[in-house]
Motif scaffolding. Sequence first.
Motif, mmCIF file in Angstrom:
data_model
loop_
_atom_site.group_PDB
_atom_site.id
_atom_site.type_symbol
_atom_site.label_atom_id
_atom_site.label_comp_id
_atom_site.label_asym_id
_atom_site.label_seq_id
_atom_site.Cartn_x
_atom_site.Cartn_y
_atom_site.Cartn_z
ATOM 1 N N ASN A 82 0.822 -1.217 0.000
ATOM 2 C CA ASN A 82 0.000 0.000 0.000
ATOM 3 C C ASN A 82 0.857 1.268 0.000
ATOM 4 O O ASN A 82 0.562 2.252 0.676
ATOM 5 C CB ASN A 82 -0.957 -0.003 1.191
ATOM 6 C CG ASN A 82 -2.054 -1.040 1.045
ATOM 7 O OD1 ASN A 82 -2.256 -1.588 -0.037
ATOM 8 N ND2 ASN A 82 -2.757 -1.330 2.122
ATOM 9 N N GLY A 83 1.939 1.235 -0.772
ATOM 10 C CA GLY A 83 2.804 2.391 -0.923
ATOM 11 C C GLY A 83 3.848 2.547 0.157
ATOM 12 O O GLY A 83 4.601 3.519 0.141
ATOM 13 N N HIS A 84 3.948 1.593 1.073
ATOM 14 C CA HIS A 84 4.878 1.686 2.198
ATOM 15 C C HIS A 84 5.985 0.649 2.054
ATOM 16 O O HIS A 84 5.733 -0.514 1.758
ATOM 17 C CB HIS A 84 4.140 1.468 3.521
ATOM 18 C CG HIS A 84 3.109 2.521 3.811
ATOM 19 N ND1 HIS A 84 3.383 3.669 4.510
ATOM 20 C CD2 HIS A 84 1.802 2.590 3.476
ATOM 21 C CE1 HIS A 84 2.286 4.410 4.590
ATOM 22 N NE2 HIS A 84 1.312 3.778 3.970
ATOM 23 N N GLY A 85 7.235 1.084 2.319
ATOM 24 C CA GLY A 85 8.365 0.182 2.256
ATOM 25 C C GLY A 85 8.443 -0.717 3.479
ATOM 26 O O GLY A 85 7.719 -0.526 4.463
ATOM 27 N N PRO A 86 9.349 -1.707 3.459
ATOM 28 C CA PRO A 86 9.457 -2.649 4.580
ATOM 29 C C PRO A 86 9.712 -1.980 5.924
ATOM 30 O O PRO A 86 9.162 -2.393 6.948
ATOM 31 C CB PRO A 86 10.634 -3.539 4.170
ATOM 32 C CG PRO A 86 10.675 -3.450 2.679
ATOM 33 C CD PRO A 86 10.239 -2.052 2.342
ATOM 34 N N ALA A 87 10.536 -0.929 5.936
ATOM 35 C CA ALA A 87 10.840 -0.265 7.206
ATOM 36 C C ALA A 87 9.674 0.574 7.717
ATOM 37 O O ALA A 87 9.626 0.927 8.900
ATOM 38 C CB ALA A 87 12.085 0.608 7.048
ATOM 39 N N ASP A 88 8.734 0.902 6.840
ATOM 40 C CA ASP A 88 7.580 1.707 7.254
ATOM 41 C C ASP A 88 6.610 0.910 8.125
ATOM 42 O O ASP A 88 5.818 1.483 8.868
ATOM 43 C CB ASP A 88 6.826 2.235 6.027
ATOM 44 C CG ASP A 88 7.653 3.194 5.192
ATOM 45 O OD1 ASP A 88 8.545 3.848 5.765
ATOM 46 O OD2 ASP A 88 7.417 3.280 3.971
ATOM 47 N N ASN A 89 6.661 -0.420 7.988
ATOM 48 C CA ASN A 89 5.808 -1.322 8.769
ATOM 49 C C ASN A 89 4.336 -0.929 8.704
ATOM 50 O O ASN A 89 3.687 -0.646 9.723
ATOM 51 C CB ASN A 89 6.262 -1.387 10.234
ATOM 52 C CG ASN A 89 5.563 -2.508 10.998
ATOM 53 O OD1 ASN A 89 5.116 -3.487 10.407
ATOM 54 N ND2 ASN A 89 5.461 -2.361 12.308
ATOM 55 N N TRP A 90 3.794 -0.933 7.488
ATOM 56 C CA TRP A 90 2.347 -0.724 7.351
ATOM 57 C C TRP A 90 1.620 -1.783 8.170
ATOM 58 O O TRP A 90 1.971 -2.962 8.139
ATOM 59 C CB TRP A 90 1.938 -0.821 5.884
ATOM 60 C CG TRP A 90 0.469 -0.616 5.670
ATOM 61 C CD1 TRP A 90 -0.167 0.569 5.508
ATOM 62 C CD2 TRP A 90 -0.528 -1.632 5.586
ATOM 63 N NE1 TRP A 90 -1.519 0.359 5.339
ATOM 64 C CE2 TRP A 90 -1.768 -0.983 5.394
ATOM 65 C CE3 TRP A 90 -0.511 -3.027 5.679
ATOM 66 C CZ2 TRP A 90 -2.975 -1.680 5.269
ATOM 67 C CZ3 TRP A 90 -1.707 -3.726 5.568
ATOM 68 C CH2 TRP A 90 -2.928 -3.052 5.361
ATOM 69 N N THR A 91 0.616 -1.346 8.951
ATOM 70 C CA THR A 91 -0.048 -2.239 9.890
ATOM 71 C C THR A 91 -1.549 -2.276 9.642
ATOM 72 O O THR A 91 -2.186 -1.233 9.479
ATOM 73 C CB THR A 91 0.219 -1.793 11.342
ATOM 74 O OG1 THR A 91 1.636 -1.807 11.581
ATOM 75 C CG2 THR A 91 -0.468 -2.718 12.340
ATOM 76 N N ALA A 92 -2.088 -3.486 9.611
ATOM 77 C CA ALA A 92 -3.523 -3.697 9.499
ATOM 78 C C ALA A 92 -4.020 -4.264 10.825
ATOM 79 O O ALA A 92 -3.515 -5.293 11.288
ATOM 80 C CB ALA A 92 -3.840 -4.662 8.358
ATOM 81 N N LEU A 93 -4.967 -3.607 11.439
ATOM 82 C CA LEU A 93 -5.451 -4.026 12.752
ATOM 83 C C LEU A 93 -6.681 -4.922 12.646
ATOM 84 O O LEU A 93 -7.412 -4.907 11.655
ATOM 85 C CB LEU A 93 -5.763 -2.805 13.617
ATOM 86 C CG LEU A 93 -4.595 -1.866 13.922
ATOM 87 C CD1 LEU A 93 -5.003 -0.808 14.927
ATOM 88 C CD2 LEU A 93 -3.366 -2.618 14.405
ATOM 89 N N PHE A 94 -6.887 -5.688 13.703
ATOM 90 C CA PHE A 94 -8.037 -6.581 13.785
ATOM 91 C C PHE A 94 -8.385 -6.779 15.253
ATOM 92 O O PHE A 94 -7.595 -6.452 16.147
ATOM 93 C CB PHE A 94 -7.711 -7.944 13.143
ATOM 94 C CG PHE A 94 -6.574 -8.672 13.821
ATOM 95 C CD1 PHE A 94 -6.797 -9.485 14.936
ATOM 96 C CD2 PHE A 94 -5.269 -8.542 13.359
ATOM 97 C CE1 PHE A 94 -5.759 -10.131 15.573
ATOM 98 C CE2 PHE A 94 -4.219 -9.194 13.995
ATOM 99 C CZ PHE A 94 -4.461 -9.991 15.110
ATOM 100 N N ALA A 95 -9.552 -7.302 15.504
ATOM 101 C CA ALA A 95 -9.929 -7.733 16.847
ATOM 102 C C ALA A 95 -9.815 -9.252 16.896
ATOM 103 O O ALA A 95 -10.299 -9.941 15.996
ATOM 104 C CB ALA A 95 -11.365 -7.307 17.161
#
Length: 563
Positions: free
Chosen positions: A241-254
Amino acid sequence: MSARLDRRSLLFAGGAAALFPWLPAWAQPVSAGLPAVGGDDIRLTIARQMLHVDGKMRHAIGINGTVPGPLVRLKEGQTARIHVTNELDEDSSIHWHGLILPFQMDGVPGLSFPGIAPGKTFTYEFPVRQAGTYWYHSHSGLQEQLGHYGPLVIDPAGDDPAPHDREHVVVLSDFSALHPHVIFKKLKQMGGYFNRQKQTLADLLSGEGQPLGERAAWGAMRMDPTDISDVTGSTYSYLVNGHGPADNWTALFAPGERVRLRFVNASAMTTFNVRIPGLKMTVVQADGQDVRPVPVDELQIAVAETYDVIVSPEDRAYTLVGESVDRSGMARATLAPRAGMAAPVPPLRPRPLATMKDMGMGGMDHGAMGHAPSEGGAKMDHRMRDLSLAPTVADTPTVQSISPMPMDRTGEPGQGLEDVPGALTYRDLAALHRNPDTRAPTRRMHIHLTGNMERYMWAFDGVKLNEVKEPIPFTQGERVRVTLVNDTMMAHPIHLHGHFFELVTGKGDHAPRKHTVNVQPGGTVTFDLTADAYGDWAFHCHLLYHMHAGMMQVVTVRPEEAA
């Protein structure tokens, strides 16, 4: 630990839909940092911008100010009206990848429309006749490599056969600080320019890689078994989603939720091997088409393919790994119940090496290299160019080799995954519903995928796009069985615009339907096609620089009286 998410975490994760259930689907945030547009009139603007990747600013092309562009959310049965404004200083376009629509709305300049001139707006308008996960991208020049792409989700008119509590769109892509025309120039100068994983003397002395005799045989044929990807992590950053590995894009869940991950491979050149260590994935959709659920540990997603999976994560963080097929880098993200969490990132696995199968030699033993008999009894020369094996292929410089023993490899998971348990294959896929057309084909055709890596030339049947004299003709409504034969050492994701086709993998009237299929090196793929979409359609390899180098033709579909 509490399974509750606070309001800030929900917003970060794109879970605001739970807070605002009265919003239409397109207005509900889905994934962190991924805006959405939808409704009766959608407006998209293509423009240059800067992209922040792993702490560095890069020149890019975005849509509505983001890379990837916003999630376009449509509803099955609606009429889409999308106004696209081009603020670049060059022509542009948007192709709606995988959508069934009038060919004039398909978005291929010079074929279905003139393109969108600088400062101009073009309105795409078409009925939405399907549901599922798709994407959109430029079909102008090499703009796709610069960030001109975005996801597209169409909600079904009825119940979703794969119910879930939350979803995240995961757009995988590759990005380079080098301008795409510079990348292409370097590939033309030296096909293996970006391969930094060649075998060395140290490999030989340590016993790794291939033995000396086998290396000599590969050298005699001017082929490199480490040449898995044309463009590699030596210049690419791999994005989620446009973010590099170091950016650590995060998808949250319950914890306890069923989470749907909609994977889109929007790369220019990269096939990804996708896994989530410690978490099983259940594939429920391929190329936007519902399939019978298939539990897997890993899947290979070629350029332009989409896969939807369901996961049921526990109350901990997981690393989402998109490892490039040549193992020169990875896209990385995190699934977590709370913001700020991370899980261990696995190291890159050892690089794969091409095999005899990848050279089109099937199960042939190593001693047969360079002198295998052809079907006509002729001997293979050191370049494997016995054209008697493929009489329809033009004898041109584009044809470096002809596979002497190509084989159906749809039962294999893809390069580098041969020994990985639980990896998805095409033969694992079966359509959830009966195919719409189950007639037997009335015609058969073979199309060879050809190339010359030394000169970086790619084509169908040895003929590049600029050399094609006639399009590939189909009669509207006819049923045709097409076999793709890969005569090269590279996998090719082949895409036909405006149509779906059914893979011939033994699933009968529940054959998996796709719009893009990855043909493994030295392999074949057979599909049945109903040519039901009138017009002129692009047919090409979706590796951007292969298409740019000539691996593209035009398919025409006309009524019988006009054929």
